[in-house]
Structures are given as structure tokens and as C-alpha cells.
Design a protein around this motif. Sequence first.
Motif, PDB file in Angstrom:
ATOM      1  N   PRO A 194       0.691   7.103 -10.274  1.00  0.00           N
ATOM      2  CA  PRO A 194      -0.547   7.053  -9.796  1.00  0.00           C
ATOM      3  C   PRO A 194      -1.827   7.457 -10.230  1.00  0.00           C
ATOM      4  O   PRO A 194      -3.371   7.343  -9.726  1.00  0.00           O
ATOM      5  N   ASN A 252       2.581   4.450  -2.398  1.00  0.00           N
ATOM      6  CA  ASN A 252       1.605   5.391  -3.341  1.00  0.00           C
ATOM      7  C   ASN A 252       1.165   4.604  -4.908  1.00  0.00           C
ATOM      8  O   ASN A 252      -0.018   5.311  -4.863  1.00  0.00           O
ATOM      9  N   MET A 253       1.594   3.460  -5.086  1.00  0.00           N
ATOM     10  CA  MET A 253       1.039   3.549  -6.195  1.00  0.00           C
ATOM     11  C   MET A 253       0.092   1.961  -5.544  1.00  0.00           C
ATOM     12  O   MET A 253      -1.521   1.837  -5.875  1.00  0.00           O
ATOM     13  N   HIS A 278      10.327  -8.679  -1.359  1.00  0.00           N
ATOM     14  CA  HIS A 278       9.832  -8.273  -0.714  1.00  0.00           C
ATOM     15  C   HIS A 278       8.442  -8.697  -0.905  1.00  0.00           C
ATOM     16  O   HIS A 278       7.818  -9.010   0.521  1.00  0.00           O
ATOM     17  N   TRP A 310       7.688  -3.992  -9.619  1.00  0.00           N
ATOM     18  CA  TRP A 310       9.139  -3.239 -11.245  1.00  0.00           C
ATOM     19  C   TRP A 310       9.573  -4.544 -11.350  1.00  0.00           C
ATOM     20  O   TRP A 310      10.397  -4.292  -9.912  1.00  0.00           O
ATOM     21  N   VAL A 355       4.951  -4.590  -3.942  1.00  0.00           N
ATOM     22  CA  VAL A 355       5.413  -3.913  -3.557  1.00  0.00           C
ATOM     23  C   VAL A 355       6.869  -2.637  -4.492  1.00  0.00           C
ATOM     24  O   VAL A 355       6.934  -3.446  -5.349  1.00  0.00           O
ATOM     25  N   ALA A 356       7.759  -2.895  -3.502  1.00  0.00           N
ATOM     26  CA  ALA A 356       8.728  -2.095  -3.764  1.00  0.00           C
ATOM     27  C   ALA A 356       9.335  -3.014  -5.263  1.00  0.00           C
ATOM     28  O   ALA A 356       9.657  -2.675  -5.985  1.00  0.00           O
ATOM     29  N   ILE A 403       3.392  -1.337 -14.869  1.00  0.00           N
ATOM     30  CA  ILE A 403       2.697  -0.111 -14.751  1.00  0.00           C
ATOM     31  C   ILE A 403       3.419   0.785 -15.310  1.00  0.00           C
ATOM     32  O   ILE A 403       4.260   1.417 -14.880  1.00  0.00           O
ATOM     33  N   ASN A 445      -0.376  -4.328   4.164  1.00  0.00           N
ATOM     34  CA  ASN A 445       1.229  -3.723   4.100  1.00  0.00           C
ATOM     35  C   ASN A 445       1.747  -4.461   5.119  1.00  0.00           C
ATOM     36  O   ASN A 445       1.466  -4.223   6.601  1.00  0.00           O
ATOM     37  N   ARG A 446       2.971  -4.195   5.148  1.00  0.00           N
ATOM     38  CA  ARG A 446       4.054  -4.697   5.807  1.00  0.00           C
ATOM     39  C   ARG A 446       3.996  -3.097   7.090  1.00  0.00           C
ATOM     40  O   ARG A 446       3.510  -4.176   8.226  1.00  0.00           O
ATOM     41  N   SER A 447       3.981  -2.281   6.902  1.00  0.00           N
ATOM     42  CA  SER A 447       3.451  -1.876   7.944  1.00  0.00           C
ATOM     43  C   SER A 447       2.272  -0.788   8.726  1.00  0.00           C
ATOM     44  O   SER A 447       1.598  -0.295   7.016  1.00  0.00           O
ATOM     45  N   LEU A 453       0.596  -1.205  -0.128  1.00  0.00           N
ATOM     46  CA  LEU A 453       0.014  -0.279  -0.060  1.00  0.00           C
ATOM     47  C   LEU A 453       0.724   1.307  -0.338  1.00  0.00           C
ATOM     48  O   LEU A 453       0.448   2.383   0.449  1.00  0.00           O
ATOM     49  N   VAL A 457       2.386   4.267 -16.392  1.00  0.00           N
ATOM     50  CA  VAL A 457       2.102   5.784 -15.817  1.00  0.00           C
ATOM     51  C   VAL A 457       1.948   5.700 -14.212  1.00  0.00           C
ATOM     52  O   VAL A 457       2.692   4.673 -12.807  1.00  0.00           O
ATOM     53  N   GLU A 481       9.243 -11.968   0.708  1.00  0.00           N
ATOM     54  CA  GLU A 481       9.592 -11.666   2.299  1.00  0.00           C
ATOM     55  C   GLU A 481       7.955 -11.923   2.727  1.00  0.00           C
ATOM     56  O   GLU A 481       7.356 -12.834   3.744  1.00  0.00           O
ATOM     57  N   LYS A 493      -0.473   2.226   6.976  1.00  0.00           N
ATOM     58  CA  LYS A 493      -0.787   2.884   5.788  1.00  0.00           C
ATOM     59  C   LYS A 493      -2.330   1.736   5.488  1.00  0.00           C
ATOM     60  O   LYS A 493      -2.772   2.097   4.357  1.00  0.00           O
TER      61      LYS A 493
HETATM   62  N1  LIG Z   1       4.468   5.303  -7.981  1.00  0.00           N
HETATM   63  C1  LIG Z   1       4.997   5.696  -9.356  1.00  0.00           C
HETATM   64  O1  LIG Z   1       4.639   6.318  -9.964  1.00  0.00           O
HETATM   65  C2  LIG Z   1       4.869   3.975 -10.032  1.00  0.00           C
HETATM   66  C3  LIG Z   1       4.734   3.412 -11.148  1.00  0.00           C
HETATM   67  C4  LIG Z   1       4.765   2.465 -11.999  1.00  0.00           C
HETATM   68  C5  LIG Z   1       5.597   1.187 -11.026  1.00  0.00           C
HETATM   69  N2  LIG Z   1       6.111   1.666  -9.965  1.00  0.00           N
HETATM   70  C6  LIG Z   1       6.571   0.181  -9.167  1.00  0.00           C
HETATM   71  O2  LIG Z   1       5.402  -0.044  -8.315  1.00  0.00           O
HETATM   72  C7  LIG Z   1       5.666  -0.468  -7.315  1.00  0.00           C
HETATM   73  C8  LIG Z   1       5.629   0.306  -5.833  1.00  0.00           C
HETATM   74  O3  LIG Z   1       5.777   1.883  -6.404  1.00  0.00           O
HETATM   75  P1  LIG Z   1       5.307   3.268  -4.986  1.00  0.00           P
HETATM   76  O4  LIG Z   1       5.617   4.094  -5.868  1.00  0.00           O
HETATM   77  O5  LIG Z   1       4.283   1.897  -4.135  1.00  0.00           O
HETATM   78  O6  LIG Z   1       6.804   2.444  -3.748  1.00  0.00           O
HETATM   79  P2  LIG Z   1       6.088   3.217  -2.654  1.00  0.00           P
HETATM   80  O7  LIG Z   1       5.180   4.256  -2.224  1.00  0.00           O
HETATM   81  O8  LIG Z   1       7.415   3.777  -1.796  1.00  0.00           O
HETATM   82  O9  LIG Z   1       5.330   1.796  -1.313  1.00  0.00           O
HETATM   83  C9  LIG Z   1       6.833   0.894  -1.690  1.00  0.00           C
HETATM   84  C10 LIG Z   1       5.824  -0.373  -0.900  1.00  0.00           C
HETATM   85  O10 LIG Z   1       6.881  -1.712  -0.961  1.00  0.00           O
HETATM   86  C11 LIG Z   1       6.477  -2.174   0.387  1.00  0.00           C
HETATM   87  N3  LIG Z   1       7.962  -2.866   0.634  1.00  0.00           N
HETATM   88  C12 LIG Z   1       9.172  -2.259   0.906  1.00  0.00           C
HETATM   89  N4  LIG Z   1       9.843  -2.821   1.538  1.00  0.00           N
HETATM   90  C13 LIG Z   1       9.766  -4.580   1.680  1.00  0.00           C
HETATM   91  C14 LIG Z   1       9.426  -5.485   2.783  1.00  0.00           C
HETATM   92  N5  LIG Z   1      10.936  -5.923   2.829  1.00  0.00           N
HETATM   93  N6  LIG Z   1       8.451  -6.195   2.597  1.00  0.00           N
HETATM   94  C15 LIG Z   1       6.841  -6.332   2.284  1.00  0.00           C
HETATM   95  N7  LIG Z   1       7.080  -5.180   1.751  1.00  0.00           N
HETATM   96  C16 LIG Z   1       8.231  -3.914   1.365  1.00  0.00           C
HETATM   97  C17 LIG Z   1       6.295  -0.726   1.441  1.00  0.00           C
HETATM   98  O11 LIG Z   1       5.864  -1.549   2.738  1.00  0.00           O
HETATM   99  P3  LIG Z   1       6.144  -0.242   3.752  1.00  0.00           P
HETATM  100  O12 LIG Z   1       4.903   0.661   3.730  1.00  0.00           O
HETATM  101  O13 LIG Z   1       6.064  -1.050   4.979  1.00  0.00           O
HETATM  102  O14 LIG Z   1       7.324   0.223   3.889  1.00  0.00           O
HETATM  103  C18 LIG Z   1       5.443  -0.318   0.190  1.00  0.00           C
HETATM  104  O15 LIG Z   1       4.195  -1.031   0.331  1.00  0.00           O
HETATM  105  C19 LIG Z   1       7.134   0.120  -6.762  1.00  0.00           C
HETATM  106  O16 LIG Z   1       7.528  -1.858  -7.561  1.00  0.00           O
HETATM  107  C20 LIG Z   1       7.227   0.833  -8.933  1.00  0.00           C
HETATM  108  O17 LIG Z   1       8.370   0.511  -9.722  1.00  0.00           O
HETATM  109  C21 LIG Z   1       5.501   2.804  -9.424  1.00  0.00           C
END
Ligand SMILES: NC(=O)c1ccc[n+]([C@@H]2O[C@H](COP(=O)([O-])OP(=O)(O)OC[C@H]3O[C@@H](n4cnc5c(N)ncnc54)[C@H](OP(=O)(O)O)[C@@H]3O)[C@@H](O)[C@H]2O)c1
Length: 287
Positions: A119, A8-9, A67, A90, A62-63, A115, A28-30, A6, A117, A70, A33
Motif C-alpha cells: 500500500p 489494507n490495499m 469474494h 490477486w 478483495v482477498a 498490484i 466493504n463486507r464489514s 476496504l 507494490v 459473493e 472499515k
Molecule cells: N496488502 C498488500 O500489500 C497487497 C499487495 C498487492 C496485492 N494485494 C492484493 O489485494 C487484495 C486485498 O489485499 P489486502 O491487503 O487489502 O487484504 P486485507 O487487508 O486482508 O483485506 C481483505 C479484503 O477482502 C475482503 N473479503 C474477505 N473475504 C470476503 C468475503 N467472503 N466477501 C467479501 N469480502 C471479503 C475483506 O472484507 P472484510 O473487511 O469484511 O473482511 C477486505 O475488504 C488481495 O487480493 C491481495 O493479494 C495486496
Amino acid sequence: VSVIGLGNMGSTLARALLEAGHGVTVWNRSTEKAVALSDAGAKVAADAAEAVCASPVTIACVARYEHLYESLGNISADVLRGRTLVNLTWGTPDDARAMERWINARSGGYLDGGIPVYPSGIGRAETELIYAGPRELWDRHAPTLRGLGGASRLVGEEIGAANVVALAIPGGFYHLCYGAFFEAVAYAASEGVPVAELSSQIESAFGMLTSSLADAVDAITHERFDTDQATLGIQLDAMLMARDAALRRGQRATLLDALVEVFERGVAAGHEDSGSAAITSMLRDGG
Ligand SMILES: NC(=O)c1ccc[n+]([C@@H]2O[C@H](COP(=O)([O-])OP(=O)(O)OC[C@H]3O[C@@H](n4cnc5c(N)ncnc54)[C@H](OP(=O)(O)O)[C@@H]3O)[C@@H](O)[C@H]2O)c1
């Protein structure tokens, strides 16, 4: 539908599913959110396995892929049997292949996706999220997944295919264009020309880019690289002048310099009088 991750995306995906009228379970891990999603109507699972258990289909975002391993821990076949995991995290084609083996070994179905785009693009009719995996799974879940992007499609059944497209275009091409814009703005600023003066040229460059990329797709598809527009040699000449002007202003012009080097290899390979799309076969073969 369940959603794991959970950030940003992932939060945006979960909200779009709620808005589309689905019952949504999130994890979500934490935990903080998840609270906002709970307020918006989602159920919150105690762990990732419970989230998977709650729905026939789980969307993970997730990132990084590690993850997700895990988070799922030692989830059993009893949980995954008959259920589908759709992974929008990604990653690389090899990440997708390894994840498919891992899920299939636990009797689950697997679709991988990308994805392209931010969010803000989620939930729009024109947004194309890209998927790979068994067509039968895509057909079953497409009505749900198209709620996240109305133009979403299956790129291919080979599970790595969506990540190939995602790395190539949004990952590589888009970021290079975006970075090139900053380099261009920096050069103009070093000459005292403000960014606002570039706006109209940016618009016309994008118009040209749209039509020249369509021409390039056609040329590469049919392996026809003759041109009556601009040869690779004349384009290289324009880039050399732009690079040298930037260098004279003390700019590093890193991206432009790299592109000049690519086009010089194209000239050395005999493509000077062709359209620049001719260099793709050289690049494909590592030249
Ligand atoms: N944002 C964009 O514009 C965008 C666009 C296209 C694709 N994406 C892809 O979407 C994915 C998520 O991006 P985001 O923007 O949502 O990133 P983000 O806001 O940084 O969120 C990261 C997510 O990954 C989780 N996570 C990180 N380390 C973890 C672990 N060790 N175990 C379990 N969960 C873990 C986080 O949990 P916590 O909350 O507990 O840290 C959080 O839910 C990525 O692969 C990114 O490349 C994003």
C-alpha cells in the motif's frame, strides 16, 4: 469512482482516489472499515451493487476472486451495462478469464489488474500497476487508474496477461528473493555474523542483480547464451559451496538446495558452459 473492498490495499486505493479529487463511493463486507473512509469524504453504499451503480467505474480489491462473486451476488445487466469493473484482486489468469466472461455476460466492461507494490507504493508517480483487457477500456480509464500508480500500463488485451506478470514477478520472483534473504541471514547468524554486517553486500548484490537481469532479458530475447562473465557451471559451483557450508552449520538451506537442483538439471541438459539464462527454455518446457 467506486471501490469494493476496504482492506489494507482497498482502503489505500480509495484514499488515493479521494486525494486525486474524485468523488468516491465505497463498500466493504464489514461496515466498520467503511466508517474511516466516510470520515475522509467517501460515500458509503449499502451493498456492492449500489456501489457499482454509483459510478461509471468500480475498482474491486478483495482477498480472492470468489469474494467478489459473493459480494456482487446476482447483480443484473441493468446495473453493469455501460459500466466498467476494474478488478485488482490477486489471482490467476484463469480467475481473470472467468471473471471477464461473468461481467461481459451481464453487459459490463472488464479490466483485470495486478498490484506489484505494498500500500505504501500506491499513488506514487513511479509505481507501475499492471492491467489487461480491451485497449478501448484502458484508454478510457487510464487517467483515473494512473492516479493509483503513475507508471501503470496495459500489458495486453488478453485478460489473463496482467495476472501472469503479477504471479511471475511480484508473486514468484520477489518472494523467492525475499525468502532467500532470510535464509542467508540465518546462515550468517549461525556462524556468528550479525545481519548488520551483510548490509553493504546486499546493496552490491542488488546492483549486480539489476545489470544481470537486464543482460538475461537481452539474452533470452535474442536466444544468445554465450558469456564472458560467469558460466552456469561456475555459478553452480559457488552455490554448492554455499549450500554445503550452510548444511554443515545445521541449516536446512531449502531455497538454495532447490536452486542447486535446478542448475544441476541445467548442466545435465548441456548448459554448463553457457550463461545461466540458458536454462529458461528448459524450465519453460517443464524440464
Ligand atoms: N496488502 C498488500 O500489500 C497487497 C499487495 C498487492 C496485492 N494485494 C492484493 O489485494 C487484495 C486485498 O489485499 P489486502 O491487503 O487489502 O487484504 P486485507 O487487508 O486482508 O483485506 C481483505 C479484503 O477482502 C475482503 N473479503 C474477505 N473475504 C470476503 C468475503 N467472503 N466477501 C467479501 N469480502 C471479503 C475483506 O472484507 P472484510 O473487511 O469484511 O473482511 C477486505 O475488504 C488481495 O487480493 C491481495 O493479494 C495486496
